[in-house]
Design an enzyme around this catalytic site. Structure first.
Site, PDB file in Angstrom:
ATOM      1  N   HIS A 180       0.831  -1.205   0.000  1.00 34.51           N
ATOM      2  CA  HIS A 180       0.000   0.000   0.000  1.00 34.51           C
ATOM      3  C   HIS A 180       0.875   1.269   0.000  1.00 34.51           C
ATOM      4  CE1 HIS A 180      -3.251  -2.834   0.590  1.00 34.51           C
ATOM      5  NE2 HIS A 180      -2.498  -3.395   1.529  1.00 34.51           N
TER       6      HIS A 180
ATOM      7  N   GLU B 261      -2.247   0.326   7.702  1.00 29.90           N
ATOM      8  CA  GLU B 261      -1.354  -0.710   7.187  1.00 29.90           C
ATOM      9  C   GLU B 261      -0.165  -0.125   6.439  1.00 29.90           C
ATOM     10  OE1 GLU B 261      -1.450  -4.759   4.387  1.00 29.90           O
ATOM     11  OE2 GLU B 261      -3.239  -3.499   4.594  1.00 29.90           O
TER      12      GLU B 261
ATOM     13  N   HIS C  45       2.795  -7.184   4.354  1.00 25.53           N
ATOM     14  CA  HIS C  45       1.434  -6.711   4.592  1.00 25.53           C
ATOM     15  C   HIS C  45       1.010  -6.939   6.037  1.00 25.53           C
ATOM     16  CE1 HIS C  45       0.011  -5.831   0.427  1.00 25.53           C
ATOM     17  NE2 HIS C  45       1.073  -6.579   0.139  1.00 25.53           N
TER      18      HIS C  45
ATOM     19  N   GLU D  99       1.760 -11.772   5.812  1.00 24.91           N
ATOM     20  CA  GLU D  99       0.672 -11.065   6.492  1.00 24.91           C
ATOM     21  C   GLU D  99       0.966 -11.111   7.987  1.00 24.91           C
ATOM     22  OE1 GLU D  99      -1.779  -9.342   5.346  1.00 24.91           O
ATOM     23  OE2 GLU D  99      -2.370 -10.067   3.353  1.00 24.91           O
TER      24      GLU D  99
END
Length: 275
Positions: free
Chosen positions: A10, A24, A79, A144
């Site tokens: 992102h 995030e 992430h 993640e």
């Protein structure tokens, strides 16, 4: 030189997941910067490039294009999860491709080391059709690191020391997968350095559960002008047939062989072997 492309997920107008006072995009950037710092500070011959080093927006195409253009050896997309769960999980591309066994092997080391460093609940090693995994031309995985919308996970992600643990898990896992050499505490001596008398740097061009697949790789290498031999390696109760395409006393010679293999379309990694 080992090239590691780290992609903090992102950025810019793309906030990513949001929860418990965290975004995030900011957490992934902090982790990525720590990965770069630890890897380049503590290991010889490792260069880390980030897809972004500030709060900017990048498309998925831009991220994979940058990694492919640079000729990275490893792509890691960082992430933070969301959706009401808790813990850590990782992904590799779910399609069929020649480097899949090697990709899963590297992911195995990184995944387990992150869980070990952080104490996160292990949600498993998974596969998915993510763009950054599908469109990269090197070993690629996506991590993640906890759930931003879980109060317990988020409380940990707010501490710099915990982000350091996540980053160190990424680095230690990659170092073990590729056999990176730690820098001496007194600094580099200036050259590649020679190994001790019983240490060899083996160039591994594929690791397979099925011996026939390993033998097929040997034939492909032979056609390209590379001699190789098979080495049976047991890991967690399973046997992998590794294709060894050179064993060298000097790491720089192993790295040169890696470069020659890459020019001929073969992915490889260096494993430290001690007699």
């Amino acid at each position: 030189m080992f090239k590691w492309f780290v992609d903090p997920g992102h950025g810019g107008r793309d906030l990513g997941a949001v929860g418990n006072g965290l975004q995030e995009k900011n957490v992934t950037l902090a982790i990525a910067k720590k990965i770069k710092s630890i890897a380049e500070r503590e290991y010889e011959g490792v260069q880390v490039r980030l897809s972004r080093s500030s709060d900017v927006y990048l498309s998925l195409n831009e991220r994979t294009r940058m990694a492919n253009s640079w000729g990275a050896d490893l792509f890691t997309s960082v992430h933070i999860n969301a959706g009401g769960g808790t813990g850590f999980e990782s992904f590799i591309y779910n399609g069929n491709y020649s480097r899949k066994v090697q990709t899963d092997r590297v992911r195995f080391f990184v995944h387990d080391e992150i869980v070990n460093q952080t104490g996160f609940r292990d949600r498993g090693k998974k596969q998915a059709n993510f763009h950054v995994l599908r469109e990269t031309r090197m070993t690629a995985h996506l991590t993640e690191n906890g759930f931003i919308d879980n109060a317990s996970d988020a409380s940990k992600l707010k501490f710099d020391a915990f982000l350091e643990k996540i980053a160190r898990g990424h680095v230690l896992g990659a170092a073990r997968a590729y056999g990176w050499k730690r820098k001496s505490s007194g600094g580099s001596s200036g050259g590649s350095g020679s190994s001790s008398s019983g240490t060899f740097y083996r160039v591994i061009t594929g690791s397979f559960k099925n011996r026939s697949n390993a033998e097929k790789r040997q034939q492909e290498l032979k056609k390209a002008g590379f001699d190789s031999f098979l080495d049976a390696d047991k890991h967690k109760g399973e046997t992998f047939y590794r294709v060894v395409t050179g064993s060298f006393k000097d790491r720089s010679n192993a790295e040169k062989r890696q470069g020659d293999l890459k020019q001929n379309g073969f992915d490889s990694f260096i494993d430290i072997y001690k007699k």
